[in-house]
Design an enzyme around this catalytic site. Structure first.
Site, short mmCIF file in Angstrom:
data_model
loop_
_atom_site.label_atom_id
_atom_site.label_comp_id
_atom_site.label_asym_id
_atom_site.label_seq_id
_atom_site.Cartn_x
_atom_site.Cartn_y
_atom_site.Cartn_z
N LYS A 9 0.82 -1.22 0.00
CA LYS A 9 0.00 0.00 0.00
C LYS A 9 0.86 1.27 0.00
CE LYS A 9 -4.03 -2.10 2.33
NZ LYS A 9 -5.01 -1.93 3.45
N TYR A 49 -12.86 -1.50 -3.07
CA TYR A 49 -13.31 -1.63 -1.68
C TYR A 49 -14.83 -1.43 -1.54
CZ TYR A 49 -8.57 -1.94 0.26
OH TYR A 49 -7.31 -2.36 0.61
N PHE A 57 -15.07 4.06 7.66
CA PHE A 57 -13.70 4.34 7.23
C PHE A 57 -13.54 4.36 5.71
CE2 PHE A 57 -14.03 -0.25 8.20
CZ PHE A 57 -13.64 -0.81 6.99
N ARG A 85 -2.51 -14.36 4.29
CA ARG A 85 -3.13 -13.73 5.48
C ARG A 85 -2.27 -13.99 6.71
NH1 ARG A 85 -7.45 -10.19 4.31
NH2 ARG A 85 -7.22 -9.98 6.54
N THR A 91 -5.38 -7.10 10.71
CA THR A 91 -5.63 -5.79 10.08
C THR A 91 -5.00 -4.66 10.91
OG1 THR A 91 -7.72 -6.68 9.29
CG2 THR A 91 -7.46 -4.28 9.20
N ARG A 102 2.58 -6.78 8.76
CA ARG A 102 1.91 -5.63 9.37
C ARG A 102 2.53 -5.27 10.73
NH1 ARG A 102 -4.23 -7.15 7.35
NH2 ARG A 102 -4.30 -5.74 5.57
N ASN A 112 -1.94 0.27 6.82
CA ASN A 112 -1.42 -1.00 7.34
C ASN A 112 -0.59 -1.79 6.35
OD1 ASN A 112 -3.53 -1.74 5.76
ND2 ASN A 112 -4.61 -2.94 7.31
N HIS A 115 -2.25 -5.32 1.52
CA HIS A 115 -3.59 -5.92 1.35
C HIS A 115 -3.43 -7.41 1.09
CE1 HIS A 115 -7.59 -6.75 -0.29
NE2 HIS A 115 -6.98 -7.39 -1.26
N GLU A 126 -9.79 -10.03 -7.78
CA GLU A 126 -8.85 -8.93 -7.54
C GLU A 126 -7.65 -8.99 -8.49
OE1 GLU A 126 -10.15 -8.46 -2.84
OE2 GLU A 126 -8.12 -9.15 -3.30
N1 UDP Z 1 -9.70 -0.36 7.63
C1 UDP Z 1 -9.71 0.81 8.39
N2 UDP Z 1 -10.39 0.80 9.60
C2 UDP Z 1 -11.04 -0.30 10.05
C3 UDP Z 1 -11.02 -1.47 9.28
C4 UDP Z 1 -10.35 -1.48 8.08
O1 UDP Z 1 -9.14 1.81 7.99
O2 UDP Z 1 -11.63 -0.23 11.15
C5 UDP Z 1 -8.98 -0.37 6.34
C6 UDP Z 1 -7.62 -1.08 6.43
O3 UDP Z 1 -6.71 -0.41 5.55
C7 UDP Z 1 -7.97 -2.47 5.93
C8 UDP Z 1 -9.00 -2.16 4.85
O4 UDP Z 1 -9.75 -1.07 5.38
O5 UDP Z 1 -6.83 -3.14 5.45
C9 UDP Z 1 -9.95 -3.29 4.51
O6 UDP Z 1 -10.55 -3.76 5.70
P1 UDP Z 1 -10.67 -5.33 5.99
O7 UDP Z 1 -11.57 -5.49 7.16
O8 UDP Z 1 -11.04 -6.05 4.73
O9 UDP Z 1 -9.19 -5.72 6.45
P2 UDP Z 1 -8.05 -6.60 5.72
O10 UDP Z 1 -8.74 -7.66 4.93
O11 UDP Z 1 -7.27 -5.63 4.86
O12 UDP Z 1 -7.23 -7.15 6.85
MG MG Z 2 -10.29 -7.60 3.59
#
Ligand code: UDP
Ligand code: MG
Length: 138
Positions: A9, A49, A57, A85, A91, A102, A112, A115, A126
């Protein structure tokens, strides 16, 4: 073998961590099938997204994701989605396990570093979102 989709990112690229993250990816045993540097546009970020469109957010997330260059990657490994993952961690970096990308590189829950796809089905969607078939190696 299966595939997953990853993004280094804008925070991580901006902070000069792309090389270290690529090294981590290769050390973890992923094969890189596709890779490019690209600045995600706001419309692309909004579509990518879309599932989060109703979340508080979403605005901040799409602004951030379109704020500078990212590295997009198609990765291959055994159980690629779960393996990636596990490699990136939770996250929120405050909850990410030691040794995860992360934990090492994320600034915050929003910024973070990386992705990762959440299912095989979404991985394929994707990858196709960012790569033409001809941009992937066999
Ligand atoms: N995100 C955020 N605040 C939150 C949850 C998610 O800013 O409370 C952002 C963060 O950059 C995250 C992305 O939104 O990576 C997508 O969220 P997701 O829950 O899918 O998390 P990921 O799959 O990336 O772990
Ligand atoms: Mg996600």
């Amino acid at each position: 073998m299966s595939r997953t989709f990853a993004i280094i990112k804008p925070d991580a690229v901006q902070n000069g961590h792309a090389g270290a993250i690529l090294a981590h990816i290769q050390k973890a045993g992923f094969k890189v099938l596709g890779m490019k540097l690209t600045q995600v546009s706001m419309p692309q970020a909004q579509r990518f997204y879309e599932v989060h469109a109703q979340r508080p957010f979403y605005g901040e997330l799409t602004e951030f994701m379109s704020s500078g260059p990212s590295v997009v990657l198609a990765l291959e490994a055994e159980g690629a989605v779960q393996k990636w993952r596990d490699t990136i961690g939770a996250t929120d970096p405050a909850e990410a396990a030691d040794g995860t990308i992360r934990k090492r590189f994320a600034e915050s829950k929003g910024r973070n570093a990386v992705h990762g796809s959440d299912s095989d089905e979404n991985a394929e969607i994707e990858i196709a979102f960012f790569f033409a078939g001809t941009e992937l190696v066999g």
